[in-house]
Design a protein around this motif. Sequence first.
Motif, PDB file in Angstrom:
ATOM      1  N   GLN A 142      43.818  36.346  44.873  1.00 11.51           N
ATOM      2  CA  GLN A 142      43.836  37.104  43.629  1.00 11.51           C
ATOM      3  C   GLN A 142      42.685  36.624  42.749  1.00 11.51           C
ATOM      4  OE1 GLN A 142      45.858  39.637  42.768  1.00 11.51           O
ATOM      5  NE2 GLN A 142      44.921  39.915  40.759  1.00 11.51           N
ATOM      6  N   ILE A 143      41.795  37.551  42.378  1.00 13.76           N
ATOM      7  CA  ILE A 143      40.630  37.243  41.552  1.00 13.76           C
ATOM      8  C   ILE A 143      40.818  37.920  40.205  1.00 13.76           C
ATOM      9  CG2 ILE A 143      38.125  37.517  41.322  1.00 13.76           C
ATOM     10  CD1 ILE A 143      38.143  37.673  44.488  1.00 13.76           C
ATOM     11  N   ASP A 151      39.328  38.657  36.355  1.00 15.40           N
ATOM     12  CA  ASP A 151      38.162  38.690  35.466  1.00 15.40           C
ATOM     13  C   ASP A 151      38.658  38.802  34.029  1.00 15.40           C
ATOM     14  OD1 ASP A 151      35.710  38.977  34.277  1.00 15.40           O
ATOM     15  OD2 ASP A 151      35.224  40.913  35.180  1.00 15.40           O
ATOM     16  N   CYS A 203      36.937  41.644  31.082  1.00 12.67           N
ATOM     17  CA  CYS A 203      36.301  42.415  32.164  1.00 12.67           C
ATOM     18  C   CYS A 203      35.466  43.579  31.666  1.00 12.67           C
ATOM     19  CB  CYS A 203      37.364  42.925  33.134  1.00 12.67           C
ATOM     20  SG  CYS A 203      38.516  44.122  32.404  1.00 12.67           S
ATOM     21  N   LEU A 222      33.885  43.378  38.645  1.00 15.16           N
ATOM     22  CA  LEU A 222      34.884  43.544  39.704  1.00 15.16           C
ATOM     23  C   LEU A 222      34.530  44.671  40.658  1.00 15.16           C
ATOM     24  CD1 LEU A 222      38.286  42.949  37.882  1.00 15.16           C
ATOM     25  CD2 LEU A 222      36.892  41.353  39.198  1.00 15.16           C
ATOM     26  N   SER A 226      34.024  43.946  44.558  1.00 14.52           N
ATOM     27  CA  SER A 226      34.855  44.631  45.549  1.00 14.52           C
ATOM     28  C   SER A 226      34.002  45.369  46.575  1.00 14.52           C
ATOM     29  CB  SER A 226      35.825  45.595  44.864  1.00 14.52           C
ATOM     30  OG  SER A 226      35.129  46.642  44.215  1.00 14.52           O
ATOM     31  N   PHE A 285      40.877  41.016  49.305  1.00 18.89           N
ATOM     32  CA  PHE A 285      41.071  40.431  47.990  1.00 18.89           C
ATOM     33  C   PHE A 285      41.691  41.459  47.054  1.00 18.89           C
ATOM     34  CE2 PHE A 285      37.099  37.554  48.651  1.00 18.89           C
ATOM     35  CZ  PHE A 285      37.855  36.665  49.398  1.00 18.89           C
ATOM     36  N   GLN A 286      42.430  40.958  46.072  1.00 21.19           N
ATOM     37  CA  GLN A 286      42.955  41.791  45.001  1.00 21.19           C
ATOM     38  C   GLN A 286      42.285  41.377  43.692  1.00 21.19           C
ATOM     39  OE1 GLN A 286      45.157  44.488  45.181  1.00 21.19           O
ATOM     40  NE2 GLN A 286      44.731  44.233  47.368  1.00 21.19           N
ATOM     41  N   TYR A 287      41.906  42.360  42.901  1.00 19.08           N
ATOM     42  CA  TYR A 287      41.138  42.113  41.689  1.00 19.08           C
ATOM     43  C   TYR A 287      41.897  42.608  40.463  1.00 19.08           C
ATOM     44  CZ  TYR A 287      37.403  41.843  45.196  1.00 19.08           C
ATOM     45  OH  TYR A 287      36.643  41.521  46.309  1.00 19.08           O
ATOM     46  N   THR A 288      41.955  41.760  39.430  1.00 16.75           N
ATOM     47  CA  THR A 288      42.586  42.123  38.172  1.00 16.75           C
ATOM     48  C   THR A 288      41.611  41.876  37.032  1.00 16.75           C
ATOM     49  OG1 THR A 288      44.786  41.520  38.990  1.00 16.75           O
ATOM     50  CG2 THR A 288      44.507  41.681  36.590  1.00 16.75           C
ATOM     51  N   CYS A 323      42.655  48.261  45.148  1.00 17.19           N
ATOM     52  CA  CYS A 323      42.376  46.821  45.090  1.00 17.19           C
ATOM     53  C   CYS A 323      42.057  46.341  43.673  1.00 17.19           C
ATOM     54  CB  CYS A 323      41.239  46.442  46.036  1.00 17.19           C
ATOM     55  SG  CYS A 323      39.630  47.126  45.599  1.00 17.19           S
ATOM     56  N   LEU A 324      41.849  47.283  42.735  1.00 12.28           N
ATOM     57  CA  LEU A 324      41.537  46.923  41.357  1.00 12.28           C
ATOM     58  C   LEU A 324      42.636  47.386  40.421  1.00 12.28           C
ATOM     59  CD1 LEU A 324      38.574  46.706  42.565  1.00 12.28           C
ATOM     60  CD2 LEU A 324      37.788  47.492  40.338  1.00 12.28           C
TER      61      LEU A 324
END
Length: 248
Positions: A62-63, A65, A68, A74, A78, A86-89, A113-114
């Motif tokens: 889990q990444i 930002d 953001c 992100l 990605s 990966f999962q992006y927040t 994924c975002l």
Amino acid sequence: MQKKQNNRDSLFDVEQISEDFIFNERVAQVFDDMLDRSIPFYREVIHSIARILDTTLEDNSQIVDLGCATGTTLLQLSSLLEKRDFQYTGIDNSSAMLDKAQLKAELFSKQECLKFIQGDIMNMEQPCASAFILNYTLQFIRPINREKLLKQIYTNLAPDGICILSEKIISHHPNLNRKYIDMYHTFKKERGYSELEIAKKREALENILIPCSLEENKAMLQSAGFVEVEPFFQWFNFVSFIAVKPLT
């Protein structure tokens, strides 16, 4: 062609400014152009971050930002790391910025994924995150609260997790600091900003963006608990750090 022109940063091409810098709808519309023309080697730093994440993190990481904005970091990560699971927040307190971030995620089919969350990063809870990114975000936090945020990041990180911090910095050597500022102004003029725009933006940011030195940023990260802290990029008065949380 007209759309491109509308998204060009000309916010400070005026004789008078009526307010301090605010991340509102007007800024959101031109923010991507502002980044490209105001942050030296901005995209190269993102590529470097992608290399760090790719060689450091396991799949299913889990990444997060923090600050953001319009999601540019992100979205690029990605794409650069599309072969990794990966999962992006992204977290930001500006609804205008997040509206644009969400629109871009949909445009590039990255919704799975975002995800983007509106909220105060000082109050965020992202337990066991593998990586936190603060790209030119900490400098907008009141200095008295910066170490508190870094400690919160440290607490939320999984063991062996990483924090990426990019900041505009100052030098405590007055002569060098003046030279670095002059070089940065030359950089902005070479990218189409006028003397008026540079001066007015600096005035608008004067009480909002308060930079620390390289040594002060490193000391704050170490005080938060990070043992391994190293710069991986520097261009005069801009620097990026990697900080690693120990396994135990």
